[in-house]
Design a protein around this motif. Structure first.
Motif, mmCIF file in Angstrom:
data_model
loop_
_atom_site.group_PDB
_atom_site.id
_atom_site.type_symbol
_atom_site.label_atom_id
_atom_site.label_comp_id
_atom_site.label_asym_id
_atom_site.label_seq_id
_atom_site.Cartn_x
_atom_site.Cartn_y
_atom_site.Cartn_z
ATOM 1 N N THR A 67 -12.800 3.388 1.647
ATOM 2 C CA THR A 67 -11.770 4.285 2.183
ATOM 3 C C THR A 67 -11.883 5.647 1.512
ATOM 4 O O THR A 67 -12.385 5.757 0.396
ATOM 5 C CB THR A 67 -10.344 3.734 1.923
ATOM 6 N N SER A 68 -11.390 6.644 2.205
ATOM 7 C CA SER A 68 -11.418 7.997 1.642
ATOM 8 C C SER A 68 -10.138 8.302 0.879
ATOM 9 O O SER A 68 -10.001 9.371 0.293
ATOM 10 C CB SER A 68 -11.633 9.024 2.761
ATOM 11 N N GLU A 69 -9.194 7.366 0.901
ATOM 12 C CA GLU A 69 -7.938 7.537 0.171
ATOM 13 C C GLU A 69 -7.508 6.205 -0.426
ATOM 14 O O GLU A 69 -7.925 5.150 0.051
ATOM 15 C CB GLU A 69 -6.856 8.107 1.092
ATOM 16 N N PRO A 70 -6.697 6.251 -1.464
ATOM 17 C CA PRO A 70 -6.268 5.003 -2.110
ATOM 18 C C PRO A 70 -5.349 4.175 -1.211
ATOM 19 O O PRO A 70 -4.629 4.713 -0.369
ATOM 20 C CB PRO A 70 -5.504 5.473 -3.343
ATOM 21 N N THR A 71 -5.393 2.863 -1.396
ATOM 22 C CA THR A 71 -4.452 1.941 -0.765
ATOM 23 C C THR A 71 -3.819 1.123 -1.891
ATOM 24 O O THR A 71 -4.204 1.277 -3.050
ATOM 25 C CB THR A 71 -5.174 0.999 0.229
ATOM 26 N N THR A 72 -2.901 0.238 -1.547
ATOM 27 C CA THR A 72 -2.322 -0.603 -2.593
ATOM 28 C C THR A 72 -3.346 -1.605 -3.123
ATOM 29 O O THR A 72 -3.143 -2.183 -4.182
ATOM 30 C CB THR A 72 -1.079 -1.364 -2.087
ATOM 31 N N ASN A 76 -10.486 3.139 -3.675
ATOM 32 C CA ASN A 76 -11.547 3.623 -2.799
ATOM 33 C C ASN A 76 -12.041 2.611 -1.767
ATOM 34 O O ASN A 76 -13.089 2.807 -1.161
ATOM 35 C CB ASN A 76 -12.737 4.095 -3.638
ATOM 36 N N HIS A 77 -11.298 1.503 -1.580
ATOM 37 C CA HIS A 77 -11.715 0.525 -0.575
ATOM 38 C C HIS A 77 -10.586 -0.447 -0.272
ATOM 39 O O HIS A 77 -9.581 -0.480 -0.980
ATOM 40 C CB HIS A 77 -12.956 -0.247 -1.049
ATOM 41 N N ILE A 78 -10.785 -1.207 0.800
ATOM 42 C CA ILE A 78 -9.914 -2.334 1.106
ATOM 43 C C ILE A 78 -10.771 -3.594 1.070
ATOM 44 O O ILE A 78 -11.996 -3.523 1.104
ATOM 45 C CB ILE A 78 -9.236 -2.200 2.491
ATOM 46 N N ALA A 79 -10.120 -4.731 1.028
ATOM 47 C CA ALA A 79 -10.823 -6.012 1.100
ATOM 48 C C ALA A 79 -10.230 -6.812 2.253
ATOM 49 O O ALA A 79 -9.041 -6.679 2.564
ATOM 50 C CB ALA A 79 -10.678 -6.778 -0.202
ATOM 51 N N ILE A 80 -11.075 -7.613 2.892
ATOM 52 C CA ILE A 80 -10.592 -8.509 3.934
ATOM 53 C C ILE A 80 -10.889 -9.946 3.534
ATOM 54 O O ILE A 80 -11.834 -10.221 2.806
ATOM 55 C CB ILE A 80 -11.202 -8.189 5.318
ATOM 56 N N THR A 81 -10.046 -10.844 4.011
ATOM 57 C CA THR A 81 -10.248 -12.264 3.761
ATOM 58 C C THR A 81 -11.073 -12.878 4.878
ATOM 59 O O THR A 81 -11.915 -13.725 4.636
ATOM 60 C CB THR A 81 -8.895 -12.988 3.649
ATOM 61 N N GLY A 82 -10.817 -12.448 6.118
ATOM 62 C CA GLY A 82 -11.547 -12.995 7.244
ATOM 63 C C GLY A 82 -11.331 -12.183 8.501
ATOM 64 O O GLY A 82 -10.492 -11.281 8.550
ATOM 65 N N ILE A 145 -3.428 -1.242 7.748
ATOM 66 C CA ILE A 145 -1.975 -1.067 7.743
ATOM 67 C C ILE A 145 -1.436 -1.724 6.477
ATOM 68 O O ILE A 145 -1.684 -2.902 6.227
ATOM 69 C CB ILE A 145 -1.315 -1.704 8.984
ATOM 70 N N ASP A 146 -0.706 -0.941 5.698
ATOM 71 C CA ASP A 146 -0.208 -1.387 4.402
ATOM 72 C C ASP A 146 1.310 -1.565 4.450
ATOM 73 O O ASP A 146 2.054 -0.594 4.413
ATOM 74 C CB ASP A 146 -0.603 -0.356 3.345
ATOM 75 N N GLN A 147 1.741 -2.804 4.567
ATOM 76 C CA GLN A 147 3.159 -3.127 4.671
ATOM 77 C C GLN A 147 3.919 -2.681 3.421
ATOM 78 O O GLN A 147 5.041 -2.218 3.505
ATOM 79 C CB GLN A 147 3.302 -4.638 4.909
ATOM 80 N N GLU A 148 3.288 -2.774 2.267
ATOM 81 C CA GLU A 148 3.932 -2.411 0.996
ATOM 82 C C GLU A 148 4.196 -0.906 0.884
ATOM 83 O O GLU A 148 4.996 -0.491 0.053
ATOM 84 C CB GLU A 148 3.068 -2.868 -0.186
ATOM 85 N N SER A 149 3.530 -0.123 1.687
ATOM 86 C CA SER A 149 3.719 1.340 1.669
ATOM 87 C C SER A 149 4.341 1.828 2.972
ATOM 88 O O SER A 149 3.942 2.850 3.530
ATOM 89 C CB SER A 149 2.371 2.046 1.449
ATOM 90 N N GLY A 150 5.295 1.070 3.487
ATOM 91 C CA GLY A 150 5.992 1.472 4.700
ATOM 92 C C GLY A 150 5.103 1.452 5.933
ATOM 93 O O GLY A 150 5.240 2.296 6.807
ATOM 94 N N TYR A 151 4.188 0.497 5.988
ATOM 95 C CA TYR A 151 3.241 0.340 7.102
ATOM 96 C C TYR A 151 2.355 1.571 7.254
ATOM 97 O O TYR A 151 2.014 1.989 8.348
ATOM 98 C CB TYR A 151 3.968 0.009 8.411
ATOM 99 N N LYS A 152 1.959 2.112 6.121
ATOM 100 C CA LYS A 152 1.054 3.271 6.109
ATOM 101 C C LYS A 152 -0.259 2.890 6.787
ATOM 102 O O LYS A 152 -0.830 1.832 6.536
ATOM 103 C CB LYS A 152 0.783 3.705 4.673
#
Length: 174
Positions: A67-72, A76-82, A145-152
């Protein structure tokens, strides 16, 4: 236009017992695909359908996306489970018990697309095909979509094919 041109799927999936139990369904028929699209209210991208016809859902070995911006999750990235299958039978299928509509109805996620990947946070963030800019029959972008950050919403890729081709192993970030 050729989909996934020169992309090697031979070592893409981790077909663990858990993946087989929770994600992977039989190859979707055209009739099933149409019924899932009708139920969700969106046309699935050709690249998603193509991948699911090769291997219908599962856990990819490359499970991170830059990612080009931080997430929770990380700076610099996200992870997926499946990746959710096209179906209704597995918990992590598009119309399964923990599928796209469940995330909208029970968790309050935005109803602007189809949730296609769960994340290690157990529902606190998801990856979605976002139809906000293209309409229900267009080519959706892929967003986090980040639920912890107001669905950012964090932009990930211009389409599903780019998203799949851009997945990397978590070793890149360790």
């Amino acid at each position: 236009m050729e989909i996934f041109k020169d992309f090697d799927f031979s070592n893409f999936w981790d077909d663990s017992e858990y993946a087989l139990q929770e994600y992977i369904e039989e190859k979707p028929t055209d009739q099933l695909i149409k019924s899932i699209e009708d139920e969700l209210g969106y046309k699935l991208p050709a690249s998603y359908i193509e991948l699911m016809k090769l291997h219908n859902g599962g856990i990819p070995k490359n499970d991170c996306y830059p990612t080009s911006e931080p997430t929770t999750w990380a700076e610099n990235h996200i992870a997926i489970t499946g990746i959710m299958s096209i179906g209704r039978n597995k918990s992590y299928s598009l119309c399964g018990s923990l599928g796209s509509q469940f995330m909208i109805d029970k968790w309050g996620y935005p109803n602007t697309g189809i949730f296609i990947c769960d994340c290690p946070s157990a529902g606190h963030d998801m990856v979605m095909l976002d139809y906000s800019n293209c309409g229900k029959n267009g080519e959706p972008e892929v967003v986090h979509i980040d639920q912890e950050s107001g669905y950012k919403k964090t932009f990930l890729a211009k389409n599903f094919e780019s998203f799949i081709c851009g997945l990397v192993t978590s070793d890149v970030y360790s």
